[in-house]
Each structure stands twice: as structure tokens, then as C-alpha cells.
Design an enzyme around this catalytic site. Structure first.
Site, short mmCIF file in Angstrom:
data_model
loop_
_atom_site.label_atom_id
_atom_site.label_comp_id
_atom_site.label_asym_id
_atom_site.label_seq_id
_atom_site.Cartn_x
_atom_site.Cartn_y
_atom_site.Cartn_z
N ASP A 57 -14.10 3.40 7.04
CA ASP A 57 -13.06 4.09 6.28
C ASP A 57 -13.58 4.57 4.93
O ASP A 57 -13.23 5.65 4.47
CB ASP A 57 -11.84 3.19 6.07
N HIS B 149 0.83 -1.20 0.00
CA HIS B 149 0.00 0.00 0.00
C HIS B 149 0.87 1.25 0.00
O HIS B 149 1.85 1.33 0.72
CB HIS B 149 -0.90 0.02 1.24
N SER C 148 -6.69 4.79 8.55
CA SER C 148 -7.38 4.52 7.29
C SER C 148 -6.69 3.35 6.55
O SER C 148 -7.33 2.38 6.15
CB SER C 148 -7.36 5.78 6.42
N LYS D 249 -7.85 -1.13 6.79
CA LYS D 249 -8.15 -1.91 5.58
C LYS D 249 -7.19 -3.09 5.45
O LYS D 249 -7.56 -4.20 5.10
CB LYS D 249 -8.03 -1.03 4.33
N ARG E 180 -13.03 12.99 4.19
CA ARG E 180 -11.75 13.69 4.40
C ARG E 180 -11.27 14.33 3.11
O ARG E 180 -10.68 15.41 3.10
CB ARG E 180 -10.70 12.68 4.91
N1 URA Z 1 -4.46 6.10 1.58
C1 URA Z 1 -5.46 5.63 2.36
O1 URA Z 1 -5.93 4.51 2.19
N2 URA Z 1 -5.91 6.43 3.33
C2 URA Z 1 -5.40 7.65 3.57
O2 URA Z 1 -5.85 8.30 4.48
C3 URA Z 1 -4.36 8.13 2.76
C4 URA Z 1 -3.90 7.33 1.76
#
Ligand code: URA
Length: 434
Positions: free
Chosen positions: A161, A82, A183, A187, A168
Site C-alpha cells: 500500500d 480512519h 488501501s 492497513k 496512485r
Molecule cells: N486513505 C487511504 O489510506 N487510502 C486511500 O486510498 C484513500 C484514503
């Protein structure tokens, strides 16, 4: 307990209890707490911050706000990757097929663009027919079949989220260590991979502009991952200029394809090799990250990674002819060149401005319900360290509405800082935390 008091408490800089965090996440997920109150709380968190315990509790509340997926029907060590978000960051499209081609099962849920940064799912949707909303069973079947699947985050996974991310994005509350780490990690933990490789972006095109903030974010995320029993590694990487040359959905997929054909820009190629090397190492297919990188290079040079990407397109319903025929991508009706205002070396690039310009031309969303123009974006003809003559072409803008394209081209002139003396561009990998 009520939301007004929780907002007030955070506004005054006090730490929220686990019960208060569970109340806010539970209520927002169910639709009992309105967007305007959550927006206010997000802004209070943005300014007053959260401590480690609050961040950990927020991550867990978000993880359990939806389904926790069991990936045990997939054999092997499942590795997730990620990025915290950057400009021109198409690394997943390259690193995931490389790692999968080296035998690491990749079951990846990706996001959409956020603020001035792009998202993998929007990019993949520029491939005609490519389905990013698959059922959990199809997702798992695809990984068992070809070793790779990339889908959009479902409503059921870390449900809170999904709602918070969109809110956001439009309330200027993205750049906060606790909100970003909860966040991302909620996940990652809800998806149930065995290992996680994080690419924490640092620089003018990242949410974290300086090394200390990027380091703190990386450390919080690695600690959260480890506390959950997952092998978690974070690389802090440079985002002081866009990665590669293309910014914008279909333009980035084309560049990712060029890279998988061994014809990509050097920075994106090198970063994808290092990241996939860590994924291969985390997946137990190599004893060291360095050995993983060697395996990654072999998968890239032999064409096995490109072949894996082709399989991914086909298994998810896309038209793989696009690999050899880029005219099948959405095409822009207006193209405008941007020229250097002076002569000299490009010593820095305002990468956030490039990300915003790309959003303004249609490649991102200003409001959460906005549709994206998949063909639009920006290509950099010159990058940091390059010498330019006054009037030479430094960028190209692609879009569908002429006056917006013209306006964005004008904005872009200011993104390039051109000076007389040469300054060495900063290195690509700044640190590794594991
Ligand atoms: N990627 C995400 O999944 N969440 C964030 O808050 C920023 C980048």
C-alpha cells in the site's frame, strides 16, 4: 503468469483471480514489477473496476505484503479510526485524544496527504520535534504509558500500500472504491486493532462525490472489517465544504488545538464529538454511541482531551510549548486576502478546488518526492450559508512564494458560488453503517 497479460485482462474488463492479484502485489512489493506497469494496471482497474471478490483478495494480498502487527501487549479494546480523506479534515487530532482521555487505547498509524486531501502525519510534523517514525516497541510502549500514539505507516506495514498509495497519488487513480477500500482496510487489518471506526467522506471535497458511491465504499469496508472479525462502523459525513476553516498543515493543527481548547469551529467540534463517541462505544467504554458522545463532550470541556494531546506531543518528542505559543509553528512569508466577486449567499464551495489550491500553494505534493511547505494553506473567512457583500474578505492564502500565493488567491475566487437566495447547507452526518 506475467504482468502484461494481467494488465490486458483488466483492460478488457475481466475479473482477476486471487493468484493474479497475489502475483501483482507480491511482484510490486519486491520491486520486480516496475511503476509504469503498475500505473497501467491501476488505470485499468480505475476504469473497469473490481468485483467484491477481487477487492477482498486485493485487501488480503496487501495486508500480507508486510508485517502483521500484534497489539496484544496493549490492554483493553484497541480502537482505530480512519478517514477516507477530505479537505481541512483534522478530526483525528481532536477525536483521538478525546477517546484516549476516556480510556480507549488508541494505537494509530496515519498517512500523508493524498491528491487534494491532507494527511495527519504531514500535519503533526508541523510541531517541531514531533517524531512520527517510531519503532513498533516505542509505539506500543507509548500507548501503554499514555493511552495514545500516532505514527506514520512503516515500510513494513502493508508494504504494497505504501508504494501504491504514492503511485496512485501521482497517476490520477485514487478515486476508485476497490483501490480506496483495499488501501485503507489492508492497513487497518495489518495493524491489529480490535475495532475500527471509519469516516467516509462524501461531497465536493471527497474522493466520493455522491452519496451512493460513499455508501458503496462504506459498505465494502465494513464488510471487509467484519469478515476479519473486527467490530467495524462507518459514518458517512459531509465534505461539501472544508471542515472548519483551516486547510494546510500547521494551520490545521492550530485549529485542532483551538478546538481542544473549546474554541474551535462548530462543524469540526461536532464531528469530532460524534466520531469519538463511536470510538468510545466501539471500545466498550459506553453502552451506546450517544453515551460515548456525552463522555467525549465531558473530556473536551474539562480540558482532559487537550491534556492528552499535550502528553502525546511530549511522549513523541515534540515541543508542547506550541500549545500556548502558536508563533512556534512554521510561519508563511506571504499572506493574501481573497475578496467576494459579488454580493449574496455562499450556497456552495468547490471543496476540491480549495484542496487543489492548498496543494498548489505548497501544502501538498504534486510528485511523490515533493517536500511540503508546512506553513502554507488557506483559511476560509466565510463558509456555506454565510451572506457576503461584494468585496468582503472570504478567504486568506498563506505561502512562501509571492507569485504562487497571488495565483492561488485568484483561483480561489471561483471556489465560492454566491447567489441571491439562501440555500440551507447540507447536514454533517449523512448515515451510519454498522
Ligand atoms: N486513505 C487511504 O489510506 N487510502 C486511500 O486510498 C484513500 C484514503
Amino acid at each position: 503468469m506475467n504482468m502484461y497479460n494481467i494488465i490486458l485482462k483488466k483492460r478488457e474488463g475481466k475479473a482477476l483471480t486471487k493468484e493474479e492479484i497475489d502475483f501483482f502485489i507480491g511482484g510490486y512489493t519486491k520491486g520486480d514489477i516496475p511503476d509504469y506497469q503498475v500505473s497501467a494496471l491501476l488505470m485499468a482497474i480505475y476504469f473497469q473496476k473490481m468485483n467484491h471478490e477481487e477487492t477482498y483478495n486485493l485487501t488480503n494480498a496487501m495486508k500480507y505484503s508486510g508485517e502483521v502487527i500484534d497489539l496484544s501487549p496493549i490492554n483493553g479494546v484497541k480502537v482505530d479510526k480512519h478517514s477516507t480523506g477530505g479537505v481541512g479534515d483534522k478530526t483525528t487530532l481532536i477525536a483521538a485524544p478525546i477517546a484516549a482521555a476516556c480510556g480507549v487505547p488508541i494505537a494509530k498509524m496515519s498517512g500523508r496527504g493524498l491528491g487534494f486531501t491532507g494527511g495527519t502525519i504531514d500535519k503533526l510534523e508541523s510541531i517541531a520535534g514531533f517524531r512520527t517514525a517510531l519503532s513498533k516497541d516505542d509505539f506500543i510502549d507509548n500507548v501503554n504509558k499514555i493511552g495514545l500514539s500516532i505514527i506514520s505507516q512503516t515500510e513494513e506495514l502493508a508494504t504494497a500500500d505504501k508504494k501504491l498509495y504514492a503511485l496512485r497519488d501521482v497517476t490520477a487513480t485514487v478515486e476508485n472504491i476497490s483501490l480506496i477500500s483495499s488501501s485503507i482496510m489492508s492497513k487497518k487489518l495489518a495493524l491489529g486493532s480490535d475495532a475500527i471506526v471509519l469516516d467516509v467522506k462524501c461531497g465536493s471535497g471527497a474522493f466520493m462525490k455522491n452519496f451512493q458511491d460513499a455508501y458503496d465504499l462504506a459498505k465494502v469496508m465494513v464488510d471487509i472489517g467484519k469478515a476479519d472479525g473486527k467490530k467495524t462502523i462507518a459514518l458517512i459525513t459531509n465534505m461539501d465544504q472544508p471542515l472548519g476553516r483551516a486547510v494546510g498543515n500547521s494551520l490545521e493543527v492550530i485549529e485542532a488545538l483551538d478546538t481542544l481548547k473549546n474554541q474551535g469551529p462548530d462543524d469540526i467540534t461536532q464531528l469530532a464529538l460524534v466520531l469519538s463517541g463511536y470510538m468510545i462505544y466501539a471500545g466498550g467504554k459506553s453502552a451506546t454511541p450517544h453515551g460515548g458522545r456525552d463522555m467525549a463532550l465531558n473530556a473536551l470541556e474539562s480540558g482532559r482531551a487537550l491534556e492528552k494531546f499535550k502528553e502525546l506531543i511530549e511522549v513523541q518528542g515534540g515541543d508542547s510549548k506550541i500549545i500556548d505559543d502558536y508563533s512556534l509553528f512554521p510561519q508563511s512569508s506571504y499572506i493574501k486576502e481573497v475578496y467576494a466577486l459579488s454580493e449574496g449567499y455562499i450556497n456552495s464551495i468547490d471543496t476540491e478546488l480549495i484542496g487543489m489550491a492548498s496543494l498548489n500553494v505548497g501544502a501538498g505534493r504534486k510528485r511523490k518526492e515533493d517536500a511540503i511547505d508546512l506553513s502554507s494553506g488557506i483559511v476560509l473567512n466565510k463558509k456555506a450559508g454565510d451572506y457576503v457583500e461584494k468585496g468582503s474578505q472570504i478567504a486568506t492564502v498563506y505561502g512562501s512564494i509571492k507569485n504562487i500565493v497571488d495565483e492561488v488567491a485568484k483561483q480561489l475566487e471561483k471556489a465560492f458560488n454566491i447567489e441571491n437566495s439562501f440555500k440551507e447547507p447540507s447536514k454533517l452526518i449523512l448515515s451510519v453503517i454498522d
